[in-house]
Design an enzyme around this catalytic site. Structure first.
Site, short mmCIF file in Angstrom:
data_model
loop_
_atom_site.label_atom_id
_atom_site.label_comp_id
_atom_site.label_asym_id
_atom_site.label_seq_id
_atom_site.Cartn_x
_atom_site.Cartn_y
_atom_site.Cartn_z
N GLY A 159 0.87 -1.18 0.00
CA GLY A 159 0.00 0.00 0.00
C GLY A 159 0.91 1.22 0.00
N ALA A 160 0.84 1.99 -1.08
CA ALA A 160 1.72 3.16 -1.20
C ALA A 160 0.88 4.43 -1.25
CB ALA A 160 2.59 3.03 -2.45
N GLN B 57 -1.41 7.29 1.35
CA GLN B 57 -1.01 8.36 2.28
C GLN B 57 -0.12 7.83 3.40
OE1 GLN B 57 -1.50 11.13 1.00
NE2 GLN B 57 -3.50 12.00 1.42
N GLY C 78 1.36 4.77 3.46
CA GLY C 78 2.51 4.06 2.87
C GLY C 78 3.63 5.02 2.49
N ASP D 135 2.18 -1.39 -4.61
CA ASP D 135 0.78 -0.98 -4.73
C ASP D 135 0.21 -1.59 -6.01
OD1 ASP D 135 -0.78 1.62 -3.19
OD2 ASP D 135 -1.71 0.85 -5.04
N ASN E 163 -7.81 -0.88 8.22
CA ASN E 163 -9.02 -0.96 9.05
C ASN E 163 -10.10 -1.83 8.42
OD1 ASN E 163 -8.85 0.54 11.49
ND2 ASN E 163 -8.78 2.45 10.30
N ARG F 91 -2.38 9.85 20.81
CA ARG F 91 -3.44 10.89 20.80
C ARG F 91 -3.81 11.24 22.24
NH1 ARG F 91 -6.66 8.09 15.79
NH2 ARG F 91 -5.67 9.35 14.17
N HIS G 70 -9.66 -1.26 18.15
CA HIS G 70 -9.48 0.09 17.61
C HIS G 70 -10.82 0.58 17.06
CE1 HIS G 70 -7.44 3.43 15.79
NE2 HIS G 70 -7.80 3.09 14.58
P1 A3D Z 1 -4.85 5.36 0.92
O1 A3D Z 1 -4.10 6.63 0.79
O2 A3D Z 1 -6.10 5.17 0.15
O3 A3D Z 1 -3.83 4.17 0.57
C1 A3D Z 1 -4.23 2.84 0.43
C2 A3D Z 1 -3.45 2.27 -0.74
O4 A3D Z 1 -3.74 0.87 -0.83
C3 A3D Z 1 -3.84 2.90 -2.11
O5 A3D Z 1 -2.67 3.44 -2.72
C4 A3D Z 1 -4.39 1.71 -2.89
O6 A3D Z 1 -4.07 1.75 -4.27
C5 A3D Z 1 -3.70 0.54 -2.21
N1 A3D Z 1 -4.35 -0.74 -2.43
C6 A3D Z 1 -5.68 -1.03 -2.52
N2 A3D Z 1 -5.86 -2.34 -2.74
C7 A3D Z 1 -4.61 -2.89 -2.75
C8 A3D Z 1 -4.14 -4.22 -2.93
N3 A3D Z 1 -4.98 -5.25 -3.13
N4 A3D Z 1 -2.80 -4.43 -2.88
C9 A3D Z 1 -1.94 -3.41 -2.68
N5 A3D Z 1 -2.33 -2.13 -2.52
C10 A3D Z 1 -3.66 -1.88 -2.56
O7 A3D Z 1 -5.20 5.06 2.47
P2 A3D Z 1 -4.33 5.43 3.77
O8 A3D Z 1 -2.90 5.17 3.49
O9 A3D Z 1 -4.76 6.76 4.26
O10 A3D Z 1 -4.93 4.35 4.80
C11 A3D Z 1 -4.67 2.98 4.61
C12 A3D Z 1 -5.48 2.13 5.58
O11 A3D Z 1 -5.07 2.42 6.93
C13 A3D Z 1 -7.00 2.35 5.55
O12 A3D Z 1 -7.66 1.10 5.65
C14 A3D Z 1 -7.25 3.19 6.80
O13 A3D Z 1 -8.56 3.02 7.29
C15 A3D Z 1 -6.22 2.60 7.72
N6 A3D Z 1 -5.89 3.43 8.90
C16 A3D Z 1 -5.72 2.79 10.08
C17 A3D Z 1 -5.39 3.49 11.20
C18 A3D Z 1 -5.20 2.77 12.50
O14 A3D Z 1 -4.90 3.37 13.49
C19 A3D Z 1 -5.38 1.33 12.56
C20 A3D Z 1 -5.23 4.88 11.15
C21 A3D Z 1 -5.41 5.51 9.93
C22 A3D Z 1 -5.74 4.77 8.79
#
Ligand code: A3D
Length: 320
Positions: A10-11, A13, A15, A34, A121, A152, A176
């Protein structure tokens, strides 16, 4: 000594921020992975071009093929979709469960010896599913949530007391979600427990209750402000702290979503508890004594996680 290898699945925000922090800290060489071709390659190149300015030694590459993560020491998983305003973490379940299945297969085939930190999540259910899909040892597969939630809590407390964040310790137990359990009794300012600080007139019960509630809703507060996604700086910083604890065998005491096998009366469930993280992954689960009110809150939080795990089993019978 060969450099360590860190793979980021996952690359997006989080990543991209993970890659930047890991490079600045020279934790090892970094592979961004990604499914969107060009994004991991572009971010890797952009970050590489910052290396001469910051003077870090880390090789960054981007990939859309799982073979690129081969032999990774640490894998941090953020693949999937984040929340938008009006969505709960649980709304992400169906789509992100499919992503965990693909990531689990990639881990099983290419990085079976890695320490895996899941951030996707709804966290506790996704890390549970990822461990099942990957087949990796449960002590090497953890979820990041408690470090962020307690950070936090610490920030809000430091603001309330007008003291340095460094001197505030806190941890948050449970899943969480909005019923996580910020532990008031075990949180301190320079070793002074919060209930004593109320007696000393530093704050009031009502203010502390409001801070606990703000901590529980901390993720939603950022989602509402950003409007296009969820938090990423503090989540990435928290994931890197866990990776560093493993890579440097720091034996840090960190709250993580860990696989419970009877501790706290919970079995085959991932939920946030204090742990010791070192070269063996989760080396110890710390079982603190909960009072009746804390126990009730913890059990409610665990029940929410169980509901999500059952939903995962309903969607994918291979998990049942
Ligand atoms: P975002 O910037 O959308 O990045 C997610 C990346 O995953 C995108 O670049 C997608 O292209 C990529 N992706 C989707 N499907 C696949 C796949 N099958 N294989 C590889 N890459 C894929 O999201 P983000 O970086 O902001 O957040 C990522 C995740 O973290 C989300 O599920 C959020 O809900 C979660 N998150 C969790 C917390 C916790 O404290 C646990 C906090 C903030 C965000």
């Amino acid at each position: 000594m060969a450099r360590k290898k860190i793979a980021l699945i996952g690359a997006g925000q989080i990543g991209g921020t993970l890659a930047h922090l890991a490079a600045l800290k020279e934790l090892g060489d970094i592979v961004l992975f990604d499914i969107v071709d060009g994004v991991p390659q572009g971010k890797a190149l952009d970050l590489s071009e910052s290396a001469p300015v910051d003077g870090f030694n880390a090789r960054l590459t981007g990939a859309s093929d799982y073979s690129a993560i081969a032999g990774a020491d640490v894998v941090i998983v953020t693949a999937g979709v984040p929340r938008k305003p009006g969505m709960s973490r649980d709304d992400l379940l169906g789509i992100n469960l499919k992503v965990m299945e693909a990531v689990g297969a990639g881990l099983r085939a290419h990085a079976p010896d890695a320490f895996v930190i899941c951030i996707t999540n709804p966290l506790d259910a996704m890390v549970w599913a990822l461990q099942k899909f990957s087949g990796l040892p449960p002590q090497k597969v953890v979820g990041m949530a408690g470090v962020l939630d307690s950070a936090r809590f610490r920030f809000f407390l430091a603001e309330e007391f007008n003291v340095s964040v460094e001197d505030v310790t806190a941890f948050v137990l449970g899943g969480h979600g909005d019923d996580m359990v910020p532990s008031v009794r075990y949180s301190t300012v320079a070793g002074i427990p919060l209930p004593d600080l109320i007696k000393m007139g530093w704050t009031t019960q009502a203010k502390l209750d409001a801070i606990v509630e703000r901590t529980r809703k901390g993720g939603g507060e950022i989602v509402a402000l950003l409007k296009t996604g969820s938090a990423y700086y503090a989540p990435a910083t928290s994931g890197i702290a866990m990776a560093e604890a493993y890579l440097k065998d720091q034996r840090r005491v960190l709250p993580v979503a860990a696989h419970l096998t009877g501790q706290y009366g919970v079995t085959d469930t991932y939920v946030g508890v204090p742990t010791v993280i070192g070269a063996g992954g989760v080396e110890r689960i710390v079982e603190i004594t909960l009072d009746e009110a804390e126990k009730a809150m913890f059990e409610k939080s665990v029940a929410s996680v169980h509901t999500l795990i059952e939903a995962c089993k309903g969607i994918n019978p291979a998990l049942a």
